[in-house]
Design an enzyme around this catalytic site. Sequence first.
Site, mmCIF file in Angstrom:
data_model
loop_
_atom_site.group_PDB
_atom_site.id
_atom_site.type_symbol
_atom_site.label_atom_id
_atom_site.label_comp_id
_atom_site.label_asym_id
_atom_site.label_seq_id
_atom_site.Cartn_x
_atom_site.Cartn_y
_atom_site.Cartn_z
ATOM 1 N N GLY A 1 21.258 -8.204 33.342
ATOM 2 C CA GLY A 1 20.833 -9.521 33.813
ATOM 3 C C GLY A 1 21.579 -10.692 33.202
ATOM 4 N N CYS B 1 20.866 8.442 24.534
ATOM 5 C CA CYS B 1 21.482 9.042 25.721
ATOM 6 C C CYS B 1 22.990 8.781 25.771
ATOM 7 C CB CYS B 1 20.798 8.521 26.983
ATOM 8 S SG CYS B 1 19.067 9.066 27.146
ATOM 9 N N GLY C 1 25.139 -8.524 26.594
ATOM 10 C CA GLY C 1 24.405 -7.287 26.828
ATOM 11 C C GLY C 1 25.256 -6.311 27.605
ATOM 12 N N SER C 2 24.629 -5.227 28.022
ATOM 13 C CA SER C 2 25.336 -4.188 28.771
ATOM 14 C C SER C 2 25.403 -4.549 30.250
ATOM 15 C CB SER C 2 24.586 -2.857 28.622
ATOM 16 O OG SER C 2 23.336 -2.929 29.306
ATOM 17 N N CYS D 1 17.526 2.278 30.501
ATOM 18 C CA CYS D 1 18.292 3.529 30.488
ATOM 19 C C CYS D 1 17.972 4.329 31.743
ATOM 20 C CB CYS D 1 17.953 4.340 29.240
ATOM 21 S SG CYS D 1 18.846 5.906 29.129
ATOM 22 N N ASP E 1 31.612 -16.880 33.188
ATOM 23 C CA ASP E 1 31.101 -15.521 33.366
ATOM 24 C C ASP E 1 32.179 -14.510 33.012
ATOM 25 O OD1 ASP E 1 29.078 -13.704 33.986
ATOM 26 O OD2 ASP E 1 29.652 -13.569 36.098
ATOM 27 N N GLU E 2 31.747 -13.311 32.646
ATOM 28 C CA GLU E 2 32.642 -12.186 32.318
ATOM 29 C C GLU E 2 33.667 -12.572 31.258
ATOM 30 O OE1 GLU E 2 31.742 -9.391 33.265
ATOM 31 O OE2 GLU E 2 30.696 -9.634 35.174
ATOM 32 N N CYS F 1 16.387 8.007 30.504
ATOM 33 C CA CYS F 1 15.072 8.193 29.876
ATOM 34 C C CYS F 1 14.104 7.021 30.078
ATOM 35 C CB CYS F 1 15.230 8.487 28.385
ATOM 36 S SG CYS F 1 15.723 7.040 27.403
ATOM 37 N N THR G 1 24.491 -12.176 34.130
ATOM 38 C CA THR G 1 24.926 -13.134 35.149
ATOM 39 C C THR G 1 23.728 -13.829 35.778
ATOM 40 O OG1 THR G 1 26.946 -11.880 35.550
ATOM 41 C CG2 THR G 1 26.245 -13.387 37.288
#
EC number: 2.7.1.21
Length: 194
Positions: free
Chosen positions: A28, A187, A23-24, A152, A95-96, A155, A30
Amino acid sequence: MFIEPKRQKGKDTKNGWIEVISGSMFSGKTEELIRRLKRAKIAKLNVEIFKPQIDTRYDENDIVSHNQNVIRSTPVNTSEEILLYTGASDVVGIDEAQFFDMGIVDVCNKLANSGKRVIVAGLDMDSNGKPFGAMPHLMAISEYLTKVHAICVDCGDIAHFSHRKVENDKLVMLGETDIYEALCRKCFYEKASS
């Protein structure tokens, strides 16, 4: 909601698998990784956890979520180093993953093929909205894929883009809300075109 697979008891060999959480930023990833790893520890499984050496945002060794949830990890420079520390482990957390070299795909396959549960978290897209590093490959080979979303900041809709608020052409730029914000598709593309 992710339902953890059950291991079959009584077999001489264990089936391994790969779980990917993507995800971005601020979605959430991590937090979910830590939750799964802590549950594995409660189940008395041998857990080894890794993160890239370059990720020192919150701590040099620990993995820390934006909510300050913490779990101990081993920082490594290359994906191959992970194989040096996973001998007796049942579960391997990473992670990462987007910051690792492309060898992370082979490392995860080797671990899963040897009977380990591999849980990987990482950004699926970079700040340009392009697939990030080895993450698309890891998503393709995983048995279980969880895509989490942020909100976001412009918005309030579901966000899955990590927008960089500062001018910089580097692909990897560590930062938090001072540098990045989560945006929805509309956006994100409005800001990218302005």
